[in-house]
Design an enzyme around this catalytic site. Structure first.
Site, PDB file in Angstrom:
ATOM      1  N   HIS A 150       0.865  -1.187   0.000  1.00 25.30           N
ATOM      2  CA  HIS A 150       0.000   0.000   0.000  1.00 25.30           C
ATOM      3  C   HIS A 150       0.899   1.234   0.000  1.00 25.30           C
ATOM      4  O   HIS A 150       1.699   1.433   0.917  1.00 25.30           O
ATOM      5  CB  HIS A 150      -0.916   0.026   1.225  1.00 25.30           C
ATOM      6  CG  HIS A 150      -1.869   1.190   1.221  1.00 25.30           C
ATOM      7  ND1 HIS A 150      -3.152   1.103   0.717  1.00 25.30           N
ATOM      8  CD2 HIS A 150      -1.715   2.469   1.642  1.00 25.30           C
ATOM      9  CE1 HIS A 150      -3.746   2.269   0.833  1.00 25.30           C
ATOM     10  NE2 HIS A 150      -2.897   3.125   1.392  1.00 25.30           N
ATOM     11  N   CYS A 151       0.770   2.039  -1.043  1.00 27.81           N
ATOM     12  CA  CYS A 151       1.645   3.191  -1.215  1.00 27.81           C
ATOM     13  C   CYS A 151       0.933   4.453  -0.729  1.00 27.81           C
ATOM     14  O   CYS A 151      -0.063   4.878  -1.342  1.00 27.81           O
ATOM     15  CB  CYS A 151       2.047   3.340  -2.679  1.00 27.81           C
ATOM     16  SG  CYS A 151       3.159   4.738  -2.974  1.00 27.81           S
TER      17      CYS A 151
END
Length: 413
Positions: A167-168
């Site tokens: 998850h960026c």
């Protein structure tokens, strides 16, 4: 009025344009990323590229520097939008657990009716075949499904994502099967943009040195914006450039960030590695699968399902309750008879009454015994014992466990 899927979505995603764009719950961080991209390019165009329009042999060739910077920045922003606003590969969650995987778990038992009965559980893992080798997949309690291989549940978005990479927060979205190539293109393009701005800022310092026949320090004083841009791009290259190199390694070995960090110390065989060329072909040249979620579709109400039994003893519990009712009714009948007997004062009259009821009493008691035995076969039954401290003046009357009458004389024998 019927609602659409995105309006009742159970994940933590944020939707825009009527469910056409889907972002993660931290979509606000996307504004920071936009500022980090746009502001340096604007400074470059105003204070550097504008002065390079006529610095080449071809008089108007310098305009290409300005136009290329603008076009390349738009390209990076489009890749950022494609990465952050599309479904990364969310697996639709089930509305109920998969019944075909239901089994009895004897280790986790529930006490029903006084005895332990196995409870219904789902196997935490099961094996599937991938490239001819068994792979263990886990059951997700939140989405109520067995995750496909390489799928993981994102705790931030609260969704299971296929080929989950990470998850960026910089793009405000999960990186998965459907947006990984756009994420890599965005990071690598941002790296090239940093190199582009850094190179032409340094070139402009060189031009100022040649025009004024001065040193590098004088040129830097003439264009402090160029110095700031060079320092900014140098620092940014350590992040986006390092990230680009790391993902080039992951793509060449067909790994995800999640797999690399979690299983690095296990020395597992990578069953997904198909060779460097085929791995790159798989990421960049295969068709992106369509989304498995139709966010703009109307919600279809499912028919109500009967409640799923939680234990194997549920049916037995119903029988136990029926036996319990029969037992209470029999106890009430016995109590009524004892009440009549207790109203007598002569022990001989009482014994005479019992002998007169001999034909009925034993029959009734044998039925009670049969009922108790029958209930023991079906399951545990709470046995009732009725004791009265005093019946009459001559002694105590007790009821045995089998429901038979016992006189005080018999009790002393």
């Amino acid at each position: 009025m019927a609602k659409r899927v995105y309006q009742v979505w159970k994940g933590n995603n944020i939707f825009f344009v009527g469910g056409r764009l889907i972002f993660g719950p931290d979509a606000r961080s996307l504004l920071v990323t936009l500022l980090l991209l746009i502001v340096p390019v604007v400074i470059f165009c105003v204070f550097v590229a504008r002065h390079l329009r006529h610095e080449f042999s071809s008089y108007n060739a310098g305009y290409a520097v300005l136009i290329a910077a603008i076009v390349f920045t738009i390209h990076v922003l489009v890749l950022l939008l494609l990465t952050s606003s599309r479904d990364p590969g969310i697996v639709p969650r089930n509305s109920h657990p998969p019944e075909e995987e239901l089994r009895y778990d004897t280790s986790a038992s529930v006490e029903v009716g006084g005895r332990q009965t196995p409870s219904l559980q789902f196997p935490r893992t099961k094996e599937v075949m991938v490239n001819g080798l068994p792979v263990r997949v886990k059951y997700c309690d939140t989405c109520m499904l067995y995750r496909p291989p390489r799928c993981s549940h994102c705790s931030i978005c609260n969704n299971c994502v296929e080929r989950f990479d990470h998850h960026c927060p910089w793009v405000g979205q999960c990186i998965g099967m459907r947006n990984y190539r756009y994420f890599f293109a965005f990071v690598s393009s941002a790296t090239l943009l940093c190199i582009y701005v850094f190179a032409f800022s340094a070139f402009y310092i060189k031009v100022l040195m040649d025009d004024h026949q001065g040193t590098v320090w004088k040129a830097m004083k003439e264009s402090p914006a160029s110095v700031i841009l060079m320092a900014y791009c140098f620092i940014s290259l350590w992040f986006v450039g390092g990230l680009t190199g790391f993902h080039l390694y992951l793509i060449s070995t067909n790994q995800t960030t999640y797999e690399n960090f979690r299983y690095r110390a296990d020395n597992r065989i990578n069953i997904y590695d198909r060779g460097c060329i085929n791995n790159f072909f798989e990421v960049f040249c295969t068709k992106v699968k369509p989304s498995r979620n139709k966010f703009r579709a109307f919600v279809q109400e499912e028919p109500q399902r009967p409640p799923m039994p939680t234990t194997r003893g549920d049916a037995e519990a119903d029988d136990i309750n029926d036996d319990r009712r029969m037992k209470v009714e029999d106890d009430l009948d016995i109590g009524g008879d004892l009440l009549k007997i207790s109203q007598r004062h002569n022990i001989e009259d009482i014994e005479a009454d019992i002998r007169s009821r001999g034909s009925d009493g034993p029959h009734h008691n044998s039925m009670e015994g049969d009922s108790a035995l029958g209930s023991d076969r079906r399951g545990p039954v709470v046995q009732s014992e009725m004791r009265h401290p005093s019946w009459g003046r001559s002694g105590n009357w007790e009821i045995g466990n089998e429901g038979s009458y016992v006189t005080p004389r018999e009790a002393f024998q």
